[in-house]
Design an enzyme around this catalytic site. Sequence first.
Site, PDB file in Angstrom:
ATOM      1  N   LYS A  81       0.867  -1.185   0.000  1.00  0.00           N
ATOM      2  CA  LYS A  81       0.000   0.000   0.000  1.00  0.00           C
ATOM      3  C   LYS A  81       0.893   1.220   0.000  1.00  0.00           C
ATOM      4  O   LYS A  81       1.993   1.200   0.553  1.00  0.00           O
ATOM      5  CB  LYS A  81      -0.869   0.021   1.265  1.00  0.00           C
ATOM      6  CG  LYS A  81      -2.090   0.894   1.150  1.00  0.00           C
ATOM      7  CD  LYS A  81      -3.226   0.144   0.491  1.00  0.00           C
ATOM      8  CE  LYS A  81      -4.469   0.970   0.386  1.00  0.00           C
ATOM      9  NZ  LYS A  81      -5.605   0.198  -0.139  1.00  0.00           N
ATOM     10  N   GLY A 184     -21.116   6.444   4.299  1.00  0.00           N
ATOM     11  CA  GLY A 184     -20.243   6.875   3.201  1.00  0.00           C
ATOM     12  C   GLY A 184     -20.913   6.678   1.860  1.00  0.00           C
ATOM     13  O   GLY A 184     -21.002   5.556   1.361  1.00  0.00           O
ATOM     14  N   GLY A 186     -19.965   7.592  -1.100  1.00  0.00           N
ATOM     15  CA  GLY A 186     -18.976   7.911  -2.129  1.00  0.00           C
ATOM     16  C   GLY A 186     -19.120   6.931  -3.270  1.00  0.00           C
ATOM     17  O   GLY A 186     -20.226   6.437  -3.569  1.00  0.00           O
ATOM     18  N   ASN A 187     -18.003   6.607  -3.869  1.00  0.00           N
ATOM     19  CA  ASN A 187     -18.005   5.771  -5.054  1.00  0.00           C
ATOM     20  C   ASN A 187     -18.569   4.368  -4.792  1.00  0.00           C
ATOM     21  O   ASN A 187     -19.522   3.934  -5.426  1.00  0.00           O
ATOM     22  CB  ASN A 187     -16.550   5.691  -5.540  1.00  0.00           C
ATOM     23  CG  ASN A 187     -16.474   5.600  -7.039  1.00  0.00           C
ATOM     24  OD1 ASN A 187     -17.501   5.435  -7.691  1.00  0.00           O
ATOM     25  ND2 ASN A 187     -15.287   5.690  -7.580  1.00  0.00           N
ATOM     26  N   VAL A 188     -18.000   3.662  -3.821  1.00  0.00           N
ATOM     27  CA  VAL A 188     -18.486   2.299  -3.540  1.00  0.00           C
ATOM     28  C   VAL A 188     -19.869   2.360  -2.889  1.00  0.00           C
ATOM     29  O   VAL A 188     -20.774   1.595  -3.250  1.00  0.00           O
ATOM     30  CB  VAL A 188     -17.515   1.529  -2.614  1.00  0.00           C
ATOM     31  CG1 VAL A 188     -18.055   0.137  -2.333  1.00  0.00           C
ATOM     32  CG2 VAL A 188     -16.131   1.420  -3.232  1.00  0.00           C
TER      33      VAL A 188
HETATM   34  P1  NAI Z   1     -14.832   7.623  -1.693  1.00  0.00           P
HETATM   35  O1  NAI Z   1     -13.824   8.611  -1.244  1.00  0.00           O
HETATM   36  O2  NAI Z   1     -15.424   7.744  -3.037  1.00  0.00           O
HETATM   37  O3  NAI Z   1     -16.049   7.574  -0.642  1.00  0.00           O
HETATM   38  C1  NAI Z   1     -15.906   7.646   0.728  1.00  0.00           C
HETATM   39  C2  NAI Z   1     -17.054   8.509   1.233  1.00  0.00           C
HETATM   40  O4  NAI Z   1     -17.088   8.426   2.643  1.00  0.00           O
HETATM   41  C3  NAI Z   1     -16.900   9.990   0.868  1.00  0.00           C
HETATM   42  O5  NAI Z   1     -18.079  10.451   0.233  1.00  0.00           O
HETATM   43  C4  NAI Z   1     -16.686  10.663   2.221  1.00  0.00           C
HETATM   44  O6  NAI Z   1     -17.218  11.966   2.269  1.00  0.00           O
HETATM   45  C5  NAI Z   1     -17.417   9.708   3.137  1.00  0.00           C
HETATM   46  N1  NAI Z   1     -17.048   9.792   4.547  1.00  0.00           N
HETATM   47  C6  NAI Z   1     -15.817   9.943   5.101  1.00  0.00           C
HETATM   48  N2  NAI Z   1     -15.906   9.921   6.447  1.00  0.00           N
HETATM   49  C7  NAI Z   1     -17.223   9.730   6.740  1.00  0.00           C
HETATM   50  C8  NAI Z   1     -17.950   9.598   7.954  1.00  0.00           C
HETATM   51  N3  NAI Z   1     -17.362   9.671   9.148  1.00  0.00           N
HETATM   52  N4  NAI Z   1     -19.295   9.415   7.894  1.00  0.00           N
HETATM   53  C9  NAI Z   1     -19.922   9.339   6.688  1.00  0.00           C
HETATM   54  N5  NAI Z   1     -19.286   9.460   5.514  1.00  0.00           N
HETATM   55  C10 NAI Z   1     -17.942   9.650   5.529  1.00  0.00           C
HETATM   56  O7  NAI Z   1     -14.123   6.194  -1.496  1.00  0.00           O
HETATM   57  P2  NAI Z   1     -14.606   4.793  -2.074  1.00  0.00           P
HETATM   58  O8  NAI Z   1     -13.817   4.466  -3.265  1.00  0.00           O
HETATM   59  O9  NAI Z   1     -16.075   4.770  -2.126  1.00  0.00           O
HETATM   60  O10 NAI Z   1     -14.107   3.803  -0.926  1.00  0.00           O
HETATM   61  C11 NAI Z   1     -14.803   3.686   0.302  1.00  0.00           C
HETATM   62  C12 NAI Z   1     -14.045   2.770   1.235  1.00  0.00           C
HETATM   63  O11 NAI Z   1     -13.906   1.482   0.642  1.00  0.00           O
HETATM   64  C13 NAI Z   1     -12.616   3.229   1.561  1.00  0.00           C
HETATM   65  O12 NAI Z   1     -12.321   2.865   2.885  1.00  0.00           O
HETATM   66  C14 NAI Z   1     -11.764   2.429   0.600  1.00  0.00           C
HETATM   67  O13 NAI Z   1     -10.455   2.242   1.089  1.00  0.00           O
HETATM   68  C15 NAI Z   1     -12.525   1.128   0.581  1.00  0.00           C
HETATM   69  N6  NAI Z   1     -12.293   0.341  -0.617  1.00  0.00           N
HETATM   70  C16 NAI Z   1     -12.564   0.884  -1.844  1.00  0.00           C
HETATM   71  C17 NAI Z   1     -12.338   0.139  -2.984  1.00  0.00           C
HETATM   72  C18 NAI Z   1     -12.661   0.668  -4.329  1.00  0.00           C
HETATM   73  O14 NAI Z   1     -12.683  -0.132  -5.285  1.00  0.00           O
HETATM   74  N7  NAI Z   1     -12.953   1.946  -4.492  1.00  0.00           N
HETATM   75  C19 NAI Z   1     -11.779  -1.236  -2.902  1.00  0.00           C
HETATM   76  C20 NAI Z   1     -11.604  -1.723  -1.537  1.00  0.00           C
HETATM   77  C21 NAI Z   1     -11.825  -0.934  -0.462  1.00  0.00           C
END
Ligand code: NAI
Length: 358
Positions: A81, A184, A186-188
Amino acid sequence: MYSIFDFMIQHKHERVCLATDSVSGLRAVIALHNTVRGPAIGGVRMWRYDTEEAAIQDALRLSEAMTFKAAVADIPFGGGKSVILADGKEHEPGIRSARLRAFGRFVESLDGCYIAGPDVGTSPADMAQIKGVTGNVVCCPVELGGSGDSAPMTAFGVLQGMHALAEEVLGVNNLVGVRVAIQGLGNVGMNLARLLIAEGAVVIGADIRPEAVRQARMQLPIEVVVPEAIYNVPATIFAPCALGGVLNDRTIERLPCKIIAGAANNQLEDDRHAELLRQCGIVYGVDYVLNAGGLINAAQEIEGYDQQKARQKVALIYDTVKRMLSISQAEQISTLAAALQMAFAVLQRSETTNASAR
Ligand code: NAI
């Protein structure tokens, strides 16, 4: 006092490398946890940390989870990482591009021991910048021959895990009417919400970004609560899809759910919280088991990307979760302990094979 060496020895890390670039202002960490099964693969996190120590610590913890994730998913890669320390200047396109290219040179200097991909704070477009300097990168945009955004496949994998958990815990073979609280959007989180709603589940969400909340409300029929309320909201499944450390002494006692199944990495503040969840009667679908879809998808790129093939492999997360639950039940251990047992068995096999080949 915290010692990086002690932590590395305790968690069996192979290497941690630091790099700077005075022209672009890059400050980066690459942690290689284990390369016994192949090159260490893992995302590039671009994040603002309170201290440099916190950045190194994050890279170390996340790289260890990548080793277990790759082993349990049975793909021929090790765990790594990286972290690029954010300082606000990375939003300026010229600086961002220069830092990513400098980071690419850092990756290239590791001679194929580390393969980079996107993580929180980086995107497929950022991977394309890195690709200009090194071939050791995955998830570039589809138009550049990469597999693109990994989030849809990660969400699909989490859903497979949820099905396995719901079958075992709730005795149901679909999620119609099941209430799922997503932390959250976000994307996922949004990809997962879409899949769940399409299946007939009821989704409640929260995000700290007002724009994410606005988009979610506009695009999907979901109820949104303020971030702190997500722990208390009546829901059968809690899906952490934000950042790590959210399952801890302060939150576990507030959770009304029966199942935890989300994408966020390092959801437990400490490993002991896995046992606490078990004692509370909450079945924890271990983060690195459920969120392996993105990794499995990206790894498929190395042998020539085929989306259909990748999807079939990601669907196997269902079987992996079933195996993990059966070990946990048979041995009366936490799901985390069961997942670790599965990962160590795979790593041990590779170590034995490597030793006999020497
Ligand atoms: P992202 O950055 O698109 O979404 C994360 C969301 O969580 C953001 O909208 C952010 O504002 C929100 N957030 C942060 N702190 C928060 C809180 N305390 N309460 C509510 N919302 C909060 O990231 P993504 O890509 O969606 O990933 C989400 C998680 O999944 C991360 O931990 C990432 O490491 C993990 N992950 C993602 C993968 C991927 O393919 N994108 C693969 C494996 C794990």
